[in-house]
Structure formats: structure tokens, C-alpha cells
Design a protein around this motif. Structure first.
Motif, short mmCIF file in Angstrom:
data_model
loop_
_atom_site.label_atom_id
_atom_site.label_comp_id
_atom_site.label_asym_id
_atom_site.label_seq_id
_atom_site.Cartn_x
_atom_site.Cartn_y
_atom_site.Cartn_z
N SER A 62 0.76 -1.28 -0.04
CA SER A 62 -0.08 0.03 0.06
C SER A 62 1.02 1.22 0.07
O SER A 62 1.82 1.48 0.73
N LEU A 63 0.86 2.31 -0.69
CA LEU A 63 1.20 3.27 -1.20
C LEU A 63 0.68 4.25 -0.55
O LEU A 63 -0.60 4.68 -0.89
N GLU A 64 1.18 5.32 0.09
CA GLU A 64 0.58 6.58 0.76
C GLU A 64 1.00 7.87 -0.25
O GLU A 64 2.37 8.08 -0.31
N PHE A 65 0.02 8.81 -0.48
CA PHE A 65 0.55 10.00 -1.14
C PHE A 65 0.10 11.22 -0.14
O PHE A 65 -0.69 11.07 0.88
N SER A 66 0.85 12.26 -0.54
CA SER A 66 0.53 13.42 0.50
C SER A 66 -0.97 13.84 0.59
O SER A 66 -1.35 14.39 1.73
N SER A 67 -1.75 13.75 -0.24
CA SER A 67 -3.26 14.03 -0.52
C SER A 67 -3.78 13.33 -1.59
O SER A 67 -3.25 12.82 -2.44
N GLU A 68 -5.10 13.48 -1.28
CA GLU A 68 -6.07 12.91 -2.50
C GLU A 68 -5.83 13.32 -3.87
O GLU A 68 -5.88 12.87 -4.91
N GLU A 69 -5.66 14.85 -3.85
CA GLU A 69 -5.30 15.60 -5.13
C GLU A 69 -3.96 15.24 -5.88
O GLU A 69 -4.00 15.01 -6.80
N GLU A 70 -3.13 14.94 -4.96
CA GLU A 70 -1.75 14.41 -5.57
C GLU A 70 -1.98 13.01 -6.26
O GLU A 70 -1.52 12.75 -7.28
N LEU A 71 -2.62 12.33 -5.47
CA LEU A 71 -2.80 10.90 -6.11
C LEU A 71 -3.84 11.00 -7.30
O LEU A 71 -3.44 10.29 -8.30
N GLU A 72 -4.65 11.82 -7.42
CA GLU A 72 -5.84 11.92 -8.59
C GLU A 72 -4.86 12.49 -9.67
O GLU A 72 -4.84 12.01 -10.89
N ARG A 73 -4.18 13.42 -9.43
CA ARG A 73 -3.19 14.12 -10.58
C ARG A 73 -2.14 12.82 -11.23
O ARG A 73 -1.86 12.63 -12.37
N LEU A 74 -1.44 12.03 -10.18
CA LEU A 74 -0.63 11.20 -10.47
C LEU A 74 -1.38 10.04 -11.68
O LEU A 74 -0.98 9.53 -12.52
N ALA A 75 -2.52 9.64 -10.97
CA ALA A 75 -3.31 8.58 -11.47
C ALA A 75 -3.78 8.87 -12.79
O ALA A 75 -3.61 8.17 -13.76
N ALA A 76 -3.87 10.16 -13.05
CA ALA A 76 -4.38 10.65 -14.35
C ALA A 76 -3.10 10.52 -15.43
O ALA A 76 -3.30 10.38 -16.67
#
Length: 137
Positions: A62-76
Motif C-alpha cells: 500500500s502506497l501513501e501519497f500526501s493528498s487525495e489531489e496528488e494521487l488523482e493527478r498522478l493516476a491521471a
């Protein structure tokens, strides 16, 4: 590979809102050894499943990112950039294991905030998901 399908099914069963991220067609001729799953919408955790490619050995993190927004941007960005998009994720819990056929998994190594007795050697798919679940604990 049957074990990959089994693990995908286990992820979907344990995290019913999860979805596997897909690469663009530019990667269609490349063998895939890394698989990423958004666990649920609007959160900052991602599951990373790595297959060694030659044997039935795997790592689930399980990887953790600093925020939901950061993960959303990276997933895109993932469909075009590939796995490098997620290099800034911090591993929260990691289990290395091998498949012994069917749903028989044998633990090789545990790291991080694993939620299971690390002396255990045989795992079910559900126990594997419990190990890396970032929402418990």
C-alpha cells in the motif's frame, strides 16, 4: 496467469470500490510486471502489485501519497507515463509472497505497518489484503 487473476479478484472483493489503473495503448507490446489499484475514490492510498515475471513471486504494497489531489493527478498521468508516475508514493505496508497454486500463498517477507502476525507463513488472499489495508489500524 491465473494467480494474477486470483489476486485481482481478491483486491476487488476486499476493496469493492477499487479499480485497476490501465496503461495507454502505447504500452500494449510491453510485458506488465507492475499493477496499480485505486482502493476507493477520494483517498490518498494506492495498492501496488509487482510480479517478478518469471516465477510466482509477488510483492503487494500500500502506497501513501500526501493528498487525495496528488494521487488523482498522478493516476491521471499513469496511462501515458507508466509506473514512474507513482515513484513519490511512500510504502506503508509491504508483503512479499509466492503463489503455491490456486489460493495458496506463502509469505516471504513483511515490512512496515503490516496488520498480521508476521510469523505466519501461509496466507489467504483475504489475509493478504488485511496486511496492507491502510484504512485499519
Amino acid at each position: 496467469m491465473d494467480v494474477l487473476n486470483y489476486l485481482r479478484d481478491e483486491i476487488k472483493a476486499y476493496f469493492p470500490e477499487s479499480s485497476e489503473l490501465q496503461l495507454s495503448s502505447a504500452f500494449a507490446n510491453h510485458r506488465r510486471f507492475n499493477f496499480y489499484f485505486e482502493i476507493a475514490p477520494q483517498q490518498r492510498f494506492l495498492l501496488y502489485l509487482s510480479w517478478d515475471g518469471d516465477y510466482d513471486r509477488f510483492t503487494l504494497k500500500s502506497l501513501e501519497f500526501s493528498s487525495e489531489e496528488e494521487l488523482e493527478r498522478l493516476a491521471a498521468a499513469y496511462p501515458e507515463k507508466g509506473s514512474k508516475a507513482f515513484n513519490i508514493g511512500r510504502p506503508r505496508a509491504t508483503v512479499s509472497f509466492e503463489s503455491r497454486g490456486g489460493n495458496n500463498l506463502s509469505a516471504l517477507e513483511f515490512k512496515g505497518a503490516v496488520r498480521l502476525d508476521t510469523n505466519v507463513k501461509e496466507l489467504s488472499g483475504r489475509e493478504l489484503m488485511q496486511c496492507v489495508n491502510p484504512f485499519e489500524g
